[in-house]
Design an enzyme around this catalytic site. Structure first.
Site, short mmCIF file in Angstrom:
data_model
loop_
_atom_site.label_atom_id
_atom_site.label_comp_id
_atom_site.label_asym_id
_atom_site.label_seq_id
_atom_site.Cartn_x
_atom_site.Cartn_y
_atom_site.Cartn_z
N GLY A 184 0.68 -1.18 -0.07
CA GLY A 184 -0.05 0.01 0.14
C GLY A 184 0.93 1.23 0.00
O GLY A 184 0.71 2.06 -0.80
N ASP A 196 1.51 -7.78 2.87
CA ASP A 196 2.57 -9.01 2.46
C ASP A 196 1.86 -10.23 2.25
O ASP A 196 2.17 -10.87 1.38
CB ASP A 196 3.47 -9.20 3.99
CG ASP A 196 4.05 -7.68 3.96
OD1 ASP A 196 4.49 -7.04 3.28
OD2 ASP A 196 4.58 -7.57 5.21
#
Length: 151
Positions: free
Chosen positions: A46, A71
């Protein structure tokens, strides 16, 4: 485990990830390699994705922020064969709250034989390789055979 192959396309799907202290370093690397990256599909966690897109104008598919699940999203994409390589400038001197997620991401990249560059030198070698513009066959686990053995 049995192995099979998968073909990476000439236009690679590249994940770009950096811990907070290394975001400026990754941004500098991306700016230096913008021309080489433009012909590929770019993904990022992000905050990193938003910074890179804003500062370079590159089209980047931003996932969630790393600590908020990005992740893990990236790991899922790797498991699905949707990421061909990863540039991950991680911070080796500072622990992050989502260290288990980082370890899982690196583990899954290793399981699926995804090339990972973790610093400027390895990223330079990776982006400069002639295979960046070619189809490349890589060996991966044969998941169908794995399932057949277990059921």
């Amino acid at each position: 485990m049995n192995k099979t192959t998968r073909v990476m396309p000439a236009h690679k799907h590249i994940a770009l990830v950096a811990h907070d202290n290394y975001k400026p370093e990754l941004l500098r690397w991306v700016k230096e390699n913008k021309d080489a990256l433009q012909g590929h599909f770019l993904y990022a966690t992000g905050t990193t994705g938003r910074i890179l897109s804003k500062e370079t104008g590159l089209a980047i598919k931003s996932l969630l922020s790393g600590p908020m699940g990005g992740d893990q999203q990236l790991g899922a994409l790797i498991s699905e064969g949707k990421i061909d390589m990863m540039i991950f400038f991680w911070d080796p001197l500072n622990a992050v709250p989502h260290d288990p997620d980082v370890k899982a991401l690196l583990r899954i990249a290793t399981v699926w034989n995804v090339p990972v560059a973790m610093n400027r030198a390895s990223a330079k070698f990776m982006i400069s390789a002639p295979q960046m513009e070619e189809e490349v066959s890589i060996e991966i686990p044969d998941y169908d055979a794995y399932l057949a053995e277990r059921v």
